[in-house]
Write an enzyme that holds these catalytic residues in place. Structure first.
Site, PDB file in Angstrom:
ATOM      1  CD  GLN A 181      -1.210  -0.276   3.573  1.00 50.24           C
ATOM      2  OE1 GLN A 181      -2.445   0.137   3.560  1.00 50.24           O
ATOM      3  NE2 GLN A 181      -0.868  -0.611   4.760  1.00 50.24           N
ATOM      4  CG  HIS A 203      -4.405   0.531   0.100  1.00 51.54           C
ATOM      5  ND1 HIS A 203      -4.705   1.862   0.525  1.00 51.54           N
ATOM      6  CD2 HIS A 203      -5.159  -0.169   0.880  1.00 51.54           C
ATOM      7  CE1 HIS A 203      -5.441   1.921   1.457  1.00 51.54           C
ATOM      8  NE2 HIS A 203      -5.929   0.468   1.762  1.00 51.54           N
ATOM      9  CG  ASP A 246      -9.314   0.497   0.948  1.00 49.69           C
ATOM     10  OD1 ASP A 246     -10.649   0.892   0.725  1.00 49.69           O
ATOM     11  OD2 ASP A 246      -8.970   0.220   1.971  1.00 49.69           O
ATOM     12  CD  GLU A 281      -9.877  -3.129   0.804  1.00 53.80           C
ATOM     13  OE1 GLU A 281      -9.876  -3.163   2.271  1.00 53.80           O
ATOM     14  OE2 GLU A 281      -8.800  -3.075   0.278  1.00 53.80           O
ATOM     15  CG  ASP A 315     -12.094  -2.759   4.423  1.00 52.17           C
ATOM     16  OD1 ASP A 315     -11.995  -3.199   5.511  1.00 52.17           O
ATOM     17  OD2 ASP A 315     -11.449  -1.776   4.334  1.00 52.17           O
ATOM     18  CD  GLN A 337      -8.240  -5.839   4.295  1.00 49.77           C
ATOM     19  OE1 GLN A 337      -7.576  -6.722   4.565  1.00 49.77           O
ATOM     20  NE2 GLN A 337      -7.726  -4.640   3.700  1.00 49.77           N
ATOM     21  CE  LYS A 339      -9.039  -2.389   7.726  1.00 49.80           C
ATOM     22  NZ  LYS A 339      -9.479  -2.366   6.280  1.00 49.80           N
ATOM     23  CB  THR A 368      -4.163  -1.764  10.311  1.00 46.12           C
ATOM     24  OG1 THR A 368      -3.850  -0.392  10.302  1.00 46.12           O
ATOM     25  CG2 THR A 368      -3.571  -2.480  11.659  1.00 46.12           C
ATOM     26  CB  CYS A 369      -0.453   1.329   7.883  1.00 46.38           C
ATOM     27  SG  CYS A 369      -1.908   2.362   8.469  1.00 46.38           S
TER      28      CYS A 369
END
Length: 427
Positions: A181, A203, A246, A281, A315, A337, A339, A368-369
């Site tokens: 991403q 992303h 996304d 997404e 998502d 997705q 998560k 997640t980042c």
């Protein structure tokens, strides 16, 4: 290689330390309401409970389970960047979480046998659920540590093997396409991905209407640029990455909430992306889980009727194993997705993946980042054990770091597994 111990390994102490996550916690509601960027931060007033400012440093808590042979198994509590919205739990605060884990959860885990991961994870989750102030972030970290502990007790230290054995997965561990991403660096970070031949890109963080355009034209131009940039920079003539964007429901916003209008924009994006496969997404947003399932199901049907070859990914509102089951059972998306922090204990992530696969639905093993290197490495083992469709490079938004962590852990695990099999065959 299995443990020679005659008695199961047990937890004798629980330690928790505070740390950073890989990016930030952002108040998505405030951003959508008009908070403006000011350098690396955001201006404006918070709207989501738990936030003191619109952007706050992501936090983590490392859980360390001390076993009776002295081994320390570790896992990291983490939460998603946009905590507290779309049915997700509020963001946690690391100091309070670490203290609660040590003083209240720890004593409940003393003596817990860790040789069987699923059994230990279920018992630990039950303990977490009984303590105020703990939630899925705590269960997420504790369960990672328990998977580490089980792989240690087995003697091979390969978490993917524990998952494969306990869920009776008969296939070999396999390479998974990694999905990177860009964050808000939507051009230079695409170049990084192309130069490193990342299988699924970029992303794009398409989180405002301006990035889509009122008729989709801005996003269409961006997709065309990605296609052209791959042709310009790719060092491998066979490199044809999947384009995955996304869009945070913004295509639906650009279409005024119209499903045919959303489909029309997706059709133009498909043409701009060709010959790349296109995945979108969260193309359109609804206000509740059931409404989201309905609108995604209708959009998917519209795309099929019109022959528009774009895969849509669920998502928002697909947060728990139960949520994901309902999306999959309804056929509301081509992929879901998953998560990982939102599902809490990672045994739910495995169950959700297998549930999607049973329904013929693809799986994006995400997260997640805002996670950590430790949680990302654990996720890599889940991915190669279950054979997901694609797996997120995490944490962070810099491409290089997350790609390195996930890709290298996957390759290490696959190489170790091959060596173990060679040893087992020769013994």
């Amino acid at each position: 290689m299995t443990s020679t111990s005659q008695s199961p390994r047990k937890i004798v102490d629980v330690i928790a330390s505070t740390g950073f996550g890989g990016f930030f916690f952002d108040d998505q509601a405030a951003i959508k309401a008009g908070s403006r960027r000011d350098g690396a931060t955001y201006e404006g007033t918070t709207l989501t409970p738990g936030y003191k400012s619109v952007r706050e440093p992501a936090e983590s808590v490392s859980v360390m389970l001390v076993l009776d042979d002295g081994y320390i198994a570790t896992g990291d509590c983490a939460s998603v960047q946009y905590s507290g919205v779309g049915g997700r739990e509020p963001r946690f605060h690391k100091t309070e979480l670490a203290e609660t884990i040590e003083t209240q959860l720890g004593p409940l885990l003393y003596g817990l046998e860790v040789d069987t991961f699923r059994t230990a994870a279920e018992k630990a989750e039950s303990a977490v659920n009984g303590i105020d102030g703990l939630g899925r972030a705590a269960a997420y970290g504790v369960s990672q540590a328990l998977l580490d502990a089980a792989s240690h007790a087995a003697g091979h230290h390969l978490m993917a093997r524990i998952i494969s054995e306990e869920w009776n997965l008969h296939g070999d561990l396999s390479v998974i396409p990694v999905y990177a991403q860009t964050g808000e660096d939507r051009y230079d970070n695409v170049d990084k991905m192309i130069l490193k031949s990342v299988p699924v890109i970029p992303h794009g963080l398409i989180n405002t209407l301006e990035l889509v355009g009122p008729d989709g034209s801005v996003l269409e131009s961006y997709v065309s640029w990605i296609r052209e940039r791959v042709q310009q920079l790719s060092v491998q003539s066979s490199y044809l990455p999947v384009i995955h964007l996304d869009v945070y429901g913004m295509i639906g916003v650009a279409a005024g909430g119209s499903i045919p209008g959303t489909a029309e924009i997706l059709q133009r994006l498909q043409k701009a992306a060709a010959p790349h496969k296109l995945r979108i997404e969260h193309p359109i947003h609804a206000g509740t889980r059931d409404e989201q399932i309905q609108v995604m199901t209708s959009l998917r049907a519209e795309l099929k009727v019109q022959g528009i070859d774009v895969e849509i990914i669920a998502d928002e509102w697909a947060n728990t194993a139960e949520d994901i089951h309902l999306f999959a059972a309804a056929g509301a998306a081509d992929l879901v997705q998953i998560k990982t922090p939102d599902l809490g204990s990672i045994h739910h992530t495995v169950d959700a993946i297998l549930d999607c696969q049973a329904h013929g639905i693809g799986t994006v093993l995400g997260g997640t980042c805002a996670e950590t290197d430790r949680s990302a490495r654990t996720t890599a083992h889940i991915g190669i054990a279950t054979g997901v469709t694609q797996m997120l490079a995490k944490p962070g938004m810099g491409v290089d770091e997350g790609l390195m962590i996930v890709n290298n852990e996957m390759n290490r695990a696959l190489r170790v597994d091959k060596r173990l099999k060679d040893i087992e065959k020769s013994s």
